[in-house]
Design an enzyme around this catalytic site. Structure first.
Site, short mmCIF file in Angstrom:
data_model
loop_
_atom_site.label_atom_id
_atom_site.label_comp_id
_atom_site.label_asym_id
_atom_site.label_seq_id
_atom_site.Cartn_x
_atom_site.Cartn_y
_atom_site.Cartn_z
N HIS A 55 -2.72 34.34 4.78
CA HIS A 55 -2.42 33.64 5.95
C HIS A 55 -1.66 32.62 5.74
CE1 HIS A 55 -5.63 36.39 7.40
NE2 HIS A 55 -6.43 35.77 6.64
N HIS A 217 -6.58 40.34 10.09
CA HIS A 217 -6.78 41.25 8.82
C HIS A 217 -6.56 42.55 9.07
CE1 HIS A 217 -9.61 37.79 8.73
NE2 HIS A 217 -9.22 37.64 7.64
#
Length: 328
Positions: A55, A217
């Site tokens: 991320h 995700h």
């Protein structure tokens, strides 16, 4: 799969080495761990966040003066372990306690809670707040309830400024409990993310398709549609956001447009321009704005839109305070 890597299983280690070397004036890595800490630990409540890698720049990019004191980096899309989190807690404790800022994923909550319990047995005062800003779906892969996504960065910024100002651990928890319910995020994906060790995208979209509500995700969203213009995408996202935070005349908002990894800044600014235009038509005031890749999903194409209703002048002041971090 085309990626600029060496061995797929060694991406995290080599990334952390590169990150700490290039930013060594600001941060350092605790040896034998995946914990990134500030070079200077101030005499204040320590703020620790983290989660799975993939991320970037979250969360290590927000370690430094005025935001986090430590970030704990798990394997790609995998929660860090309790022992790693405990090392982060110990590293930032200056005697005033530690606040854990955790995104709402089952693995993160379980492991941060375990680390918290161990730290408390070692007589470190620790509290934990959970960010659940994603309004797209109520339950999805990895989570029960709403997911924690890009709005988490605004929590880092506001709590970071408040901690630097000298607020106590209990005061920061109260602030977080007031702040988090006012943050709402929704995302849209144009393509899936490819985890290096998997070697293929987590989901596929046709060239003329997009999906609303996809998680960071690659968790499923709520609607797959034919490709739309930026203006049409914004209209759909604001409609969803307005259902949970009425966009009435005179309200003040902070707006965060977050790239998910493969969306050029050019497109992000086009998207923001449409957001500003549509909010302006509703006579809603944007008093703070930020555009860029802050909470990505490896190489996913798409953006997320976060609205934070400004309910206190202090919140706006905290958002505007300067910080010294890699990524803010």
């Amino acid at each position: 799969m085309k990626k600029i890597i060496n061995e797929a299983g060694n991406v995290l280690e080599e990334m952390l080495q590169g990150f700490t070397t290039v930013n060594q004036m600001l941060i350092k890595r605790i040896p034998e761990t995946s914990v990134i800490v500030s070079r200077k630990i101030p005499n204040q409540v320590g703020l620790v966040s983290g989660g799975g890698s993939g991320h970037e720049p979250a969360h290590a990019g927000f370690v430094g003066d005025g935001m986090l004191q430590a970030a704990v980096c798990g394997q790609i899309f995998t929660s860090p372990t309790p022992d790693q989190i405990l090392e982060g807690i110990k590293a930032v404790d200056s005697g005033q306690g530690v606040l854990l800022i955790v995104k709402n994923y089952a693995g993160d909550i379980m492991n941060f809670e375990m680390a918290k319990e161990i730290a408390e047995m070692e007589e470190i005062a620790v509290e934990m707040v959970v960010v659940d800003d994603d309004i797209a779906v109520e339950d999805s892969t990895y989570t029960q309830g709403k997911r924690g996504v890009a709005g988490t960065i605004l929590v880092h910024k506001i709590l970071g400024a408040a901690a630097r100002e000298g607020k106590s651990l209990s005061e920061l928890v109260v602030l977080a409990e007031e702040l988090i319910p006012t943050i709402h995020t929704i995302g849209v994906a144009l393509s899936g993310a490819t985890v290096p060790e998997v070697g293929k995208p987590g989901f596929l979209l046709e060239e003329d398709e997009l999906e609303f509500g996809v998680g960071i995700h690659g968790e499923p969203g709520y609607s797959k549609q034919k490709m739309l213009t930026s203006n049409e995408i914004v209209e759909e996202m604001l409609t969803r956001l307005e259902a949970v935070t009425p966009l009435t005349k005179g309200k003040q908002y902070a707006v965060l447009v977050n790239g998910l990894g493969s969306t050029p800044l050019m497109e992000q600014y086009v998207f923001f321009n449409d957001v500003a235009t549509q909010l302006g038509a509703k006579e809603v005031e944007i008093v703070f704005s930020k555009v860029g890749d802050l909470m990505t999903a490896i190489d996913m194409a798409g953006v997320s839109l976060t609205l934070l209703e400004i309910k206190s002048a202090d919140w706006l002041d905290y958002l505007n305070q300067p910080v010294t971090t890699v990524a803010w």
